[in-house]
Design a protein around this motif. Structure first.
Motif, PDB file in Angstrom:
ATOM      1  N   PRO A  61       0.831  -1.214   0.000  1.00 52.69           N
ATOM      2  CA  PRO A  61       0.000   0.000   0.000  1.00 52.69           C
ATOM      3  C   PRO A  61       0.862   1.259   0.000  1.00 52.69           C
ATOM      4  O   PRO A  61       1.859   1.357   0.733  1.00 52.69           O
ATOM      5  CB  PRO A  61      -0.819  -0.125   1.288  1.00 52.69           C
ATOM      6  CG  PRO A  61      -0.877  -1.592   1.555  1.00 52.69           C
ATOM      7  CD  PRO A  61       0.441  -2.135   1.088  1.00 52.69           C
ATOM      8  N   TYR A  62       0.483   2.224  -0.804  1.00 52.31           N
ATOM      9  CA  TYR A  62       1.274   3.448  -0.986  1.00 52.31           C
ATOM     10  C   TYR A  62       1.583   4.142   0.338  1.00 52.31           C
ATOM     11  O   TYR A  62       2.729   4.486   0.634  1.00 52.31           O
ATOM     12  CB  TYR A  62       0.529   4.400  -1.927  1.00 52.31           C
ATOM     13  CG  TYR A  62       1.140   5.777  -2.008  1.00 52.31           C
ATOM     14  CD1 TYR A  62       2.300   6.008  -2.750  1.00 52.31           C
ATOM     15  CD2 TYR A  62       0.564   6.854  -1.323  1.00 52.31           C
ATOM     16  CE1 TYR A  62       2.868   7.276  -2.808  1.00 52.31           C
ATOM     17  CE2 TYR A  62       1.127   8.122  -1.384  1.00 52.31           C
ATOM     18  CZ  TYR A  62       2.279   8.328  -2.126  1.00 52.31           C
ATOM     19  OH  TYR A  62       2.838   9.566  -2.176  1.00 52.31           O
ATOM     20  N   GLU A  63       0.569   4.382   1.159  1.00 53.01           N
ATOM     21  CA  GLU A  63       0.762   5.096   2.420  1.00 53.01           C
ATOM     22  C   GLU A  63       1.689   4.332   3.356  1.00 53.01           C
ATOM     23  O   GLU A  63       2.459   4.928   4.112  1.00 53.01           O
ATOM     24  CB  GLU A  63      -0.578   5.369   3.108  1.00 53.01           C
ATOM     25  CG  GLU A  63      -1.461   6.359   2.366  1.00 53.01           C
ATOM     26  CD  GLU A  63      -0.821   7.741   2.270  1.00 53.01           C
ATOM     27  OE1 GLU A  63       0.086   8.055   3.074  1.00 53.01           O
ATOM     28  OE2 GLU A  63      -1.223   8.520   1.383  1.00 53.01           O
ATOM     29  N   GLN A  64       1.634   3.013   3.292  1.00 53.92           N
ATOM     30  CA  GLN A  64       2.511   2.203   4.141  1.00 53.92           C
ATOM     31  C   GLN A  64       3.972   2.366   3.720  1.00 53.92           C
ATOM     32  O   GLN A  64       4.873   2.453   4.580  1.00 53.92           O
ATOM     33  CB  GLN A  64       2.096   0.730   4.060  1.00 53.92           C
ATOM     34  CG  GLN A  64       2.866  -0.170   5.020  1.00 53.92           C
ATOM     35  CD  GLN A  64       2.385  -1.620   4.971  1.00 53.92           C
ATOM     36  OE1 GLN A  64       1.447  -1.952   4.239  1.00 53.92           O
ATOM     37  NE2 GLN A  64       3.023  -2.475   5.742  1.00 53.92           N
ATOM     38  N   VAL A  65       4.212   2.432   2.408  1.00 52.45           N
ATOM     39  CA  VAL A  65       5.584   2.613   1.913  1.00 52.45           C
ATOM     40  C   VAL A  65       6.111   3.998   2.301  1.00 52.45           C
ATOM     41  O   VAL A  65       7.255   4.143   2.748  1.00 52.45           O
ATOM     42  CB  VAL A  65       5.640   2.414   0.389  1.00 52.45           C
ATOM     43  CG1 VAL A  65       7.045   2.713  -0.133  1.00 52.45           C
ATOM     44  CG2 VAL A  65       5.243   0.995   0.014  1.00 52.45           C
ATOM     45  N   VAL A  66       5.276   5.034   2.159  1.00 57.91           N
ATOM     46  CA  VAL A  66       5.696   6.383   2.522  1.00 57.91           C
ATOM     47  C   VAL A  66       6.000   6.468   4.018  1.00 57.91           C
ATOM     48  O   VAL A  66       6.994   7.081   4.433  1.00 57.91           O
ATOM     49  CB  VAL A  66       4.633   7.423   2.124  1.00 57.91           C
ATOM     50  CG1 VAL A  66       5.001   8.810   2.661  1.00 57.91           C
ATOM     51  CG2 VAL A  66       4.477   7.475   0.609  1.00 57.91           C
ATOM     52  N   GLU A  67       5.179   5.845   4.821  1.00 58.13           N
ATOM     53  CA  GLU A  67       5.403   5.860   6.262  1.00 58.13           C
ATOM     54  C   GLU A  67       6.676   5.089   6.618  1.00 58.13           C
ATOM     55  O   GLU A  67       7.411   5.473   7.537  1.00 58.13           O
ATOM     56  CB  GLU A  67       4.199   5.255   6.989  1.00 58.13           C
ATOM     57  CG  GLU A  67       4.295   5.296   8.508  1.00 58.13           C
ATOM     58  CD  GLU A  67       4.580   6.701   9.047  1.00 58.13           C
ATOM     59  OE1 GLU A  67       5.388   6.817  10.005  1.00 58.13           O
ATOM     60  OE2 GLU A  67       4.023   7.690   8.507  1.00 58.13           O
ATOM     61  N   MET A  68       6.962   4.013   5.877  1.00 56.19           N
ATOM     62  CA  MET A  68       8.182   3.242   6.085  1.00 56.19           C
ATOM     63  C   MET A  68       9.398   4.128   5.779  1.00 56.19           C
ATOM     64  O   MET A  68      10.388   4.126   6.523  1.00 56.19           O
ATOM     65  CB  MET A  68       8.165   2.014   5.174  1.00 56.19           C
ATOM     66  CG  MET A  68       9.277   1.031   5.391  1.00 56.19           C
ATOM     67  SD  MET A  68       8.906  -0.585   4.621  1.00 56.19           S
ATOM     68  CE  MET A  68       8.826  -0.152   2.896  1.00 56.19           C
ATOM     69  N   TRP A  69       9.315   4.901   4.679  1.00 55.52           N
ATOM     70  CA  TRP A  69      10.392   5.835   4.347  1.00 55.52           C
ATOM     71  C   TRP A  69      10.568   6.869   5.460  1.00 55.52           C
ATOM     72  O   TRP A  69      11.689   7.152   5.890  1.00 55.52           O
ATOM     73  CB  TRP A  69      10.073   6.541   3.022  1.00 55.52           C
ATOM     74  CG  TRP A  69      10.897   7.772   2.811  1.00 55.52           C
ATOM     75  CD1 TRP A  69      12.182   7.829   2.352  1.00 55.52           C
ATOM     76  CD2 TRP A  69      10.516   9.125   3.100  1.00 55.52           C
ATOM     77  NE1 TRP A  69      12.623   9.129   2.321  1.00 55.52           N
ATOM     78  CE2 TRP A  69      11.618   9.958   2.777  1.00 55.52           C
ATOM     79  CE3 TRP A  69       9.355   9.717   3.581  1.00 55.52           C
ATOM     80  CZ2 TRP A  69      11.592  11.336   2.934  1.00 55.52           C
ATOM     81  CZ3 TRP A  69       9.322  11.099   3.735  1.00 55.52           C
ATOM     82  CH2 TRP A  69      10.428  11.886   3.412  1.00 55.52           C
ATOM     83  N   ARG A  70       9.447   7.432   5.926  1.00 62.26           N
ATOM     84  CA  ARG A  70       9.519   8.485   6.949  1.00 62.26           C
ATOM     85  C   ARG A  70      10.146   7.944   8.231  1.00 62.26           C
ATOM     86  O   ARG A  70      10.981   8.602   8.862  1.00 62.26           O
ATOM     87  CB  ARG A  70       8.121   9.043   7.221  1.00 62.26           C
ATOM     88  CG  ARG A  70       8.128  10.261   8.141  1.00 62.26           C
ATOM     89  CD  ARG A  70       6.757  10.896   8.239  1.00 62.26           C
ATOM     90  NE  ARG A  70       6.357  11.531   6.993  1.00 62.26           N
ATOM     91  CZ  ARG A  70       5.395  11.087   6.180  1.00 62.26           C
ATOM     92  NH1 ARG A  70       4.715  10.002   6.501  1.00 62.26           N
ATOM     93  NH2 ARG A  70       5.108  11.721   5.061  1.00 62.26           N
ATOM     94  N   ARG A  71       9.785   6.739   8.599  1.00 61.00           N
ATOM     95  CA  ARG A  71      10.346   6.141   9.814  1.00 61.00           C
ATOM     96  C   ARG A  71      11.845   5.903   9.657  1.00 61.00           C
ATOM     97  O   ARG A  71      12.636   6.186  10.563  1.00 61.00           O
ATOM     98  CB  ARG A  71       9.639   4.815  10.107  1.00 61.00           C
ATOM     99  CG  ARG A  71      10.180   4.121  11.348  1.00 61.00           C
ATOM    100  CD  ARG A  71       9.560   2.760  11.556  1.00 61.00           C
ATOM    101  NE  ARG A  71      10.367   1.973  12.472  1.00 61.00           N
ATOM    102  CZ  ARG A  71      10.542   0.669  12.373  1.00 61.00           C
ATOM    103  NH1 ARG A  71       9.961  -0.010  11.402  1.00 61.00           N
ATOM    104  NH2 ARG A  71      11.293   0.028  13.241  1.00 61.00           N
ATOM    105  N   CYS A  72      12.257   5.409   8.490  1.00 64.21           N
ATOM    106  CA  CYS A  72      13.677   5.122   8.272  1.00 64.21           C
ATOM    107  C   CYS A  72      14.522   6.388   8.300  1.00 64.21           C
ATOM    108  O   CYS A  72      15.563   6.439   8.962  1.00 64.21           O
ATOM    109  CB  CYS A  72      13.863   4.397   6.932  1.00 64.21           C
ATOM    110  SG  CYS A  72      13.372   2.667   6.951  1.00 64.21           S
ATOM    111  N   ILE A  73      14.070   7.430   7.602  1.00 63.66           N
ATOM    112  CA  ILE A  73      14.904   8.625   7.501  1.00 63.66           C
ATOM    113  C   ILE A  73      14.946   9.385   8.826  1.00 63.66           C
ATOM    114  O   ILE A  73      15.994   9.901   9.230  1.00 63.66           O
ATOM    115  CB  ILE A  73      14.446   9.522   6.319  1.00 63.66           C
ATOM    116  CG1 ILE A  73      15.565  10.508   5.970  1.00 63.66           C
ATOM    117  CG2 ILE A  73      13.139  10.250   6.609  1.00 63.66           C
ATOM    118  CD1 ILE A  73      15.373  11.214   4.641  1.00 63.66           C
TER     119      ILE A  73
END
Length: 551
Positions: free
Chosen positions: A416-428
């Motif tokens: 899911p798009y929002e899940q990928v974006v949130e994964m990026w936000r958490r990593c960075i």
């Protein structure tokens, strides 16, 4: 499909030597403009206030080479809009406006064209974006497609013979490339090198690998082309004549694309450093399998290379295989990083999230990799499909390209798009939490920097100007970060022992780079920065350019 790939890899031939320079019959004023970047992870804009007047990241090699290639009889003016905007008076002065840039600069390129046309000027666009997608630029008068070569000569001849805008768009496409060994020295005399965070030089063009997301092989070929060592040294000498940036980045797509050529260049760089008192530290981009070439690494160490950018992309072997990056699997990734560190090379890594192989556990695995690798700086981006890449063609076939302005990527992810974006936000945000980031820098200060050669305090390095610049930056860092910074306690745990030990260069390097990473990440957390470099929205650029044009 195989036949299609072969046709894409067909190299554009090079010109034969002995080419005669075009002799213009008319006088022309040429305005070369490099468009402003939208602020991003890699532009280091948050570090500039802590420097001695830096305004932009690095000089744009391509358009500076074009400026040097134009007839010497013509008047040439160069403006990098990352340093200052082109004014209306600049456009009025010119007969012709030449612009060049990448896809990310497309809105700014269109604005340059619009402002030039308001003054009735002929506009020319060249560079990687128009060469890859000429359809993106329907309003420019002349399109220069491909590298420097016969198309450039035809463009020059046309501009010499015509002083009015053409009735319809003209396209000149390179059929024979100018050999890199005949490239002119970039027009460094047209810029102030002190405006830049780092200098730049090109040694080679092209890359033999076929990473799925990369457009380099199709733009520049898979058989690397080289400049001669003498050319590279002449460019470095020309750069130092106008100022010393302190560090120089080899902008090659892959510095070790032809290892034999790199082995031939490095002794020349070593001798140049010794003759000139090691005035600069070198950096480059290379594939991770550089770690398997100890002789090459030893010479890079002797030439005073301090940083290497490696496109690691992901620590997951299955994911690397899926994006045709198997050359990262020729030895264990963590072992390769430690090997590079052992030669004094601080590793900078490219990381991609949103790959088809990603799972809900990907973020945890990536953060563990960052902890184990101790890489301070990683460009953590969402996957974005560039035109003319295998990734673009595959996703187009699968119906997975999405063109919506409110998205951070043009890829329809399997997760899911929002899940990928949130994964990026958490990593960075986790990677650049000040304490975690400074821990990784501390590792490199202990295990990487001491492995570099001990360079002499030569007159070139210890000049009054260098000492003045160093003191200004140190003062600004101690005040801006150490006194007024929100993470000042973390900073002082690093800075106090380094000050006592006289490791001023370490404090400046870490202070500048870490400050940009931390401040950029805070903007990411607020949703003020994009999750992919290529999805950057132009913020305030149009009003910026319009104001400049009215001056």
């Amino acid at each position: 499909m195989t036949a299609k790939l072969k046709s894409l890899e067909r190299a554009v031939p090079e010109m034969t030597t002995g080419r005669k320079l075009y002799a213009p019959r008319n006088h022309r004023r040429i305005l070369c403009i490099f468009p402003k970047y939208s602020p991003s992870f890699g532009t280091f804009q948050h570090a500039y206030p802590l420097t001695n007047g830096v305004k932009a990241f690095m000089p744009p090699q391509g358009i500076l080479v074009v400026a040097a290639y134009l007839p010497q009889e013509w008047e040439i003016r160069f403006i990098d809009e990352n340093v200052r905007p082109a004014k209306r008076s600049d456009y009025k002065w010119a007969d012709v406006v030449i612009a060049s840039g990448m896809h990310i600069q497309r809105p700014q390129l269109h604005k340059i064209n619009e402002l030039a046309h308001r003054e009735g000027k002929i506009t020319v666009i060249g560079g990687p974006s128009v060469s890859g997608c000429p359809e993106y630029y329907p309003d420019f008068d002349i399109l220069h497609l491909g590298e420097l070569g016969d198309a450039t000569d035809l463009t020059i001849e046309y501009l010499d013979e015509h002083n009015e805008r053409p009735e319809k768009q003209i396209r000149f496409e390179t059929k024979e490339r100018l050999p890199l060994s005949e490239f002119p020295i970039p027009a460094y005399h047209l810029l102030n090198i002190n405006n830049y965070f780092i200098g730049s030089v090109q040694f080679s063009s092209g890359c033999p690998y076929r990473c799925e997301f990369c457009d380099i092989p199709e733009l520049y070929g898979r058989n690397p082309r080289m400049k001669t060592p003498e050319q590279v040294l002449a460019e470095l000498d020309a750069m130092l004549k106008v100022g010393n940036p302190g560090a120089v980045y080899f902008v090659d797509d892959n510095f070790v694309a032809d290892r034999r050529a790199a082995m031939n260049l490095l002794p020349h760089l070593i001798d140049w450093q010794k003759r000139n008192g090691y005035p600069v530290q070198f950096a480059c981009e290379a594939t991770l399998n550089l770690a398997q070439s100890p002789k090459l690494l030893e010479m890079m160490r002797e030439a005073y290379f301090g940083t290497v950018f490696c496109g690691i992309e992901t620590p997951d072997p299955e994911a690397l295989h899926s994006i045709s990056k198997d050359h990262n699997l020729s030895m264990p990734i963590l072992e390769a990083i430690k090997t590079l560190n052992s030669y004094g090379l601080e590793v900078v890594s490219g990381i991609i999230l949103g790959l088809d192989t990603d799972t809900p556990d990907t973020a945890d695995r990536l953060l563990e990799f960052i902890r184990l690798s101790n890489i301070p700086m990683l460009t953590i981006n969402l996957l974005y499909a560039l035109p003319k890449t295998p990734l673009w063609r595959r996703l187009e076939t699968e119906g997975r390209l999405v063109f919506a302005e409110n998205r951070e990527s043009n890829v329809e992810f399997l997760m899911p798009y929002e899940q990928v974006v949130e994964m990026w936000r958490r990593c960075i945000t986790t990677a650049y939490e000040p304490e975690f980031l400074y821990q990784r820098f501390a590792y490199n200060m202990e295990h990487t920097y001491p492995n570099r050669i001990k360079v002499p305090n030569s007159p070139q390095r210890a000049s009054k100007e260098n000492i003045r610049k160093g003191l200004i930056m140190l003062t600004k860092i101690l005040l801006g970060v150490g006194v007024f910074g929100s993470y000042r306690q973390t900073f002082w745990r690093m800075a106090k022992p380094k000050l006592k030990a006289g490791k001023i260069e370490n404090i400046i390097h870490v202070g500048l780079v870490a400050h940009h990473l931390i401040e950029f990440t805070r903007q990411c957390a607020k949703g003020e920065e994009s999750a992919s470099f290529y999805s950057q929205k132009v913020r305030q650029t149009q009003s910026f350019l319009l104001k400049a044009a009215s001056r």
